[in-house]
Design a protein around this motif. Structure first.
Motif, mmCIF file in Angstrom:
data_model
loop_
_atom_site.group_PDB
_atom_site.id
_atom_site.type_symbol
_atom_site.label_atom_id
_atom_site.label_comp_id
_atom_site.label_asym_id
_atom_site.label_seq_id
_atom_site.Cartn_x
_atom_site.Cartn_y
_atom_site.Cartn_z
ATOM 1 N N ILE A 59 77.472 -8.240 34.694
ATOM 2 C CA ILE A 59 77.626 -8.007 36.139
ATOM 3 C C ILE A 59 76.573 -8.827 37.293
ATOM 4 N N LEU A 60 77.045 -9.608 38.004
ATOM 5 C CA LEU A 60 76.437 -10.105 38.997
ATOM 6 C C LEU A 60 77.092 -10.088 40.415
ATOM 7 N N ARG A 61 76.183 -10.107 41.311
ATOM 8 C CA ARG A 61 76.558 -9.791 42.761
ATOM 9 C C ARG A 61 76.567 -11.177 43.491
ATOM 10 N N ARG A 62 77.737 -11.443 44.206
ATOM 11 C CA ARG A 62 77.690 -12.746 44.886
ATOM 12 C C ARG A 62 77.022 -12.778 46.204
ATOM 13 N N GLU A 63 76.176 -13.436 46.534
ATOM 14 C CA GLU A 63 75.410 -13.653 47.575
ATOM 15 C C GLU A 63 75.308 -15.079 48.418
ATOM 16 N N GLU A 64 74.650 -14.851 49.589
ATOM 17 C CA GLU A 64 74.909 -16.369 50.195
ATOM 18 C C GLU A 64 73.400 -16.353 50.793
ATOM 19 N N ASP A 65 72.952 -17.811 50.679
ATOM 20 C CA ASP A 65 71.440 -18.048 51.260
ATOM 21 C C ASP A 65 71.776 -18.359 52.712
ATOM 22 N N GLU A 66 70.552 -18.878 53.290
ATOM 23 C CA GLU A 66 70.370 -19.258 54.759
ATOM 24 C C GLU A 66 71.456 -20.546 55.183
ATOM 25 N N GLU A 67 71.542 -21.296 54.118
ATOM 26 C CA GLU A 67 72.553 -22.481 54.331
ATOM 27 C C GLU A 67 73.761 -22.398 54.165
ATOM 28 N N GLY A 68 74.337 -21.060 53.815
ATOM 29 C CA GLY A 68 75.727 -20.655 53.511
ATOM 30 C C GLY A 68 75.910 -20.862 52.054
ATOM 31 N N ASN A 69 75.178 -21.365 51.178
ATOM 32 C CA ASN A 69 75.516 -21.697 49.979
ATOM 33 C C ASN A 69 75.746 -20.262 49.155
ATOM 34 N N VAL A 70 76.877 -20.167 48.316
ATOM 35 C CA VAL A 70 77.229 -18.802 47.531
ATOM 36 C C VAL A 70 76.532 -18.913 46.239
ATOM 37 N N PHE A 71 76.076 -18.015 45.843
ATOM 38 C CA PHE A 71 75.560 -18.124 44.457
ATOM 39 C C PHE A 71 75.457 -16.582 43.844
ATOM 40 N N LEU A 72 75.270 -16.451 42.426
ATOM 41 C CA LEU A 72 75.524 -15.299 41.689
ATOM 42 C C LEU A 72 74.164 -14.648 41.399
ATOM 43 N N THR A 74 71.305 -11.185 40.151
ATOM 44 C CA THR A 74 71.329 -10.083 39.427
ATOM 45 C C THR A 74 71.054 -9.044 40.302
ATOM 46 N N ILE A 75 71.723 -7.570 40.142
ATOM 47 C CA ILE A 75 71.720 -6.430 40.788
ATOM 48 C C ILE A 75 70.462 -5.978 40.411
ATOM 49 N N GLU A 76 69.575 -5.975 41.224
ATOM 50 C CA GLU A 76 68.157 -5.225 41.155
ATOM 51 C C GLU A 76 67.855 -3.884 41.135
ATOM 52 N N ASP A 77 69.102 -3.302 41.894
ATOM 53 C CA ASP A 77 68.863 -1.773 42.212
ATOM 54 C C ASP A 77 69.705 -1.149 41.172
#
Length: 101
Positions: A59-72, A74-77
């Motif tokens: 299971i991975l979480r979809r996130e976005e960086d400062e430039e708007g690039n989407v990446f997967l 790891t869920i740290e919590d």
């Protein structure tokens, strides 16, 4: 007939992601489930290579960086991960693969 086509597209289109581990090794994974909560999308993936599949998924979480690039990522919590894992587990356990109930 139109409903059948929608179901076919929904169940037979695969999304493949190439993931890179800490050592720079790349591996392809197939998306088997998505879940969204509070504007965050979580993806459940299995190795695309059937020989590497062992009945487990990541299971991975979809996130976005400062430039708007989407990446997967790891869920740290641990609490967040356990909650989402339970949702996916319940969802996958409800799937009836052989048509029997």
């Amino acid at each position: 007939m139109a409903d059948e086509k929608i179901l076919e597209e929904e169940y037979f289109d695969t999304e493949i992601y190439t993931l890179t581990d800490e050592e720079g090794n790349e591996e392809e994974f197939e998306l088997i489930g998505k879940y969204m909560e509070n504007g965050v999308t979580y993806n459940a993936l299995i190795p695309a290579d059937e020989k590497k599949q062992n009945g487990e998924y990541i299971i991975l979480r979809r996130e976005e960086d400062e430039e708007g690039n989407v990446f997967l990522a790891t869920i740290e919590d641990d609490e967040e991960f356990d909650k989402i894992a339970d949702i996916f587990d319940d969802s996958f356990n409800d799937v009836d693969y052989d048509g029997a109930e």
